[in-house]
Design an enzyme around this catalytic site. Structure first.
Site, PDB file in Angstrom:
ATOM      1  N   CYS A  63       0.870  -1.173   0.000  1.00 54.00           N
ATOM      2  CA  CYS A  63       0.000   0.000   0.000  1.00 54.00           C
ATOM      3  C   CYS A  63       0.911   1.227   0.000  1.00 54.00           C
ATOM      4  O   CYS A  63       1.685   1.428   0.942  1.00 54.00           O
ATOM      5  CB  CYS A  63      -0.911  -0.018   1.223  1.00 54.00           C
ATOM      6  SG  CYS A  63      -2.244   1.170   1.119  1.00 54.00           S
ATOM      7  N   TYR A  64       0.851   2.019  -1.066  1.00 47.37           N
ATOM      8  CA  TYR A  64       1.676   3.222  -1.195  1.00 47.37           C
ATOM      9  C   TYR A  64       0.898   4.419  -0.673  1.00 47.37           C
ATOM     10  O   TYR A  64      -0.250   4.626  -1.050  1.00 47.37           O
ATOM     11  CB  TYR A  64       2.070   3.448  -2.659  1.00 47.37           C
ATOM     12  CG  TYR A  64       3.096   2.463  -3.149  1.00 47.37           C
ATOM     13  CD1 TYR A  64       4.449   2.748  -3.068  1.00 47.37           C
ATOM     14  CD2 TYR A  64       2.713   1.241  -3.681  1.00 47.37           C
ATOM     15  CE1 TYR A  64       5.397   1.841  -3.503  1.00 47.37           C
ATOM     16  CE2 TYR A  64       3.656   0.325  -4.121  1.00 47.37           C
ATOM     17  CZ  TYR A  64       4.992   0.628  -4.026  1.00 47.37           C
ATOM     18  OH  TYR A  64       5.929  -0.267  -4.454  1.00 47.37           O
ATOM     19  N   PHE A  65       1.548   5.205   0.169  1.00 53.72           N
ATOM     20  CA  PHE A  65       0.917   6.362   0.786  1.00 53.72           C
ATOM     21  C   PHE A  65       1.502   7.655   0.258  1.00 53.72           C
ATOM     22  O   PHE A  65       2.689   7.735  -0.059  1.00 53.72           O
ATOM     23  CB  PHE A  65       1.110   6.311   2.311  1.00 53.72           C
ATOM     24  CG  PHE A  65       0.271   5.263   2.975  1.00 53.72           C
ATOM     25  CD1 PHE A  65      -0.964   5.587   3.507  1.00 53.72           C
ATOM     26  CD2 PHE A  65       0.718   3.952   3.069  1.00 53.72           C
ATOM     27  CE1 PHE A  65      -1.748   4.616   4.121  1.00 53.72           C
ATOM     28  CE2 PHE A  65      -0.057   2.980   3.679  1.00 53.72           C
ATOM     29  CZ  PHE A  65      -1.294   3.315   4.207  1.00 53.72           C
ATOM     30  N   VAL A  84      -2.671   5.597  -1.939  1.00 51.21           N
ATOM     31  CA  VAL A  84      -2.947   6.064  -3.297  1.00 51.21           C
ATOM     32  C   VAL A  84      -2.812   4.961  -4.346  1.00 51.21           C
ATOM     33  O   VAL A  84      -3.250   5.128  -5.486  1.00 51.21           O
ATOM     34  CB  VAL A  84      -2.039   7.265  -3.669  1.00 51.21           C
ATOM     35  CG1 VAL A  84      -2.356   8.459  -2.775  1.00 51.21           C
ATOM     36  CG2 VAL A  84      -0.559   6.894  -3.569  1.00 51.21           C
ATOM     37  N   LEU A  85      -2.184   3.848  -3.958  1.00 48.08           N
ATOM     38  CA  LEU A  85      -2.004   2.752  -4.902  1.00 48.08           C
ATOM     39  C   LEU A  85      -1.757   1.461  -4.127  1.00 48.08           C
ATOM     40  O   LEU A  85      -1.000   1.457  -3.156  1.00 48.08           O
ATOM     41  CB  LEU A  85      -0.811   3.026  -5.837  1.00 48.08           C
ATOM     42  CG  LEU A  85      -0.520   1.967  -6.906  1.00 48.08           C
ATOM     43  CD1 LEU A  85      -1.635   1.930  -7.956  1.00 48.08           C
ATOM     44  CD2 LEU A  85       0.820   2.225  -7.574  1.00 48.08           C
TER      45      LEU A  85
END
Length: 195
Positions: A56-58, A118-119
């Protein structure tokens, strides 16, 4: 150390994933089985096989991290139970990771600070060691099969030497420069999502 992580993995993780710089070469696999056979001929040490990774990209709503060529990722690996906080950038070889024990709490803290996921990327990954180098064989749905050859270090002066050694190792394993993938999984997944 994550209490859920098998104790047997601790020496491997400590030996191979410490450092603030990473040389990593990524290749698209034309034939996953042929690459795996070439790797097996070298008797690699197995760390993990067929783990499912959820990244999980923040970033902030302003996407300031992306604008600064930085990434912040929380990674969960199953069934190994490994959980990592990973920061990359702004230099292309800059990468630091730390084990965490509470993913839900870490994500909550990031949300409190204004960050949002975000992704998300999901992949099936196997990790092997050949001497000081680590290799992964990855499958990402919609993107295909890849091999990553890498090493981490705290000594920035070793980066060119390691890159040359990894290029030679890739060639020895039957990988060609035409298979080289210069985009990150994040960039590839984002491009796929934008279609």
């Amino acid at each position: 150390m994550n209490p859920a992580m098998p104790e047997a993995l601790a020496p491997q993780i400590n030996a191979h994933f410490n450092g603030k710089f990473e040389v990593e070469l990524k290749y698209r696999l034309l034939d996953r089985h042929a690459f795996f056979a070439a790797l097996q001929m070298r008797n690699p040490e197995i760390m993990l096989e067929d783990n499912l990774e959820h990244d999980c990209y923040f970033d902030l709503p302003s996407q300031s991290l992306k604008g600064e060529h930085k990434s912040l990722c929380i990674r969960e690996m199953q069934p190994s139970g490994i959980m990592l906080w990973i920061v990359k950038g702004p230099e292309k070889d800059r990468c630091e990771a730390v084990n965490i024990t509470e993913v839900t709490k870490a994500k909550s803290m990031l949300h409190t600070l204004g960050y949002e996921c975000v992704l998300e990327i999901k992949k099936r990954r196997s990790i092997y060691f050949l001497g000081e180098f680590h290799l992964t064989i990855d499958h990402l749905e919609g993107l295909g099969d890849f091999a990553e050859l890498a090493i981490m270090t705290n000594d920035e002066t070793l980066l060119p030497k390691y890159e040359a050694q990894l290029q030679q190792l890739a060639a020895d394993l039957g990988l060609s420069e035409t298979q080289r993938e210069l985009l990150s999984y994040r960039q590839l997944q984002q491009a796929l999502n934008d279609l």
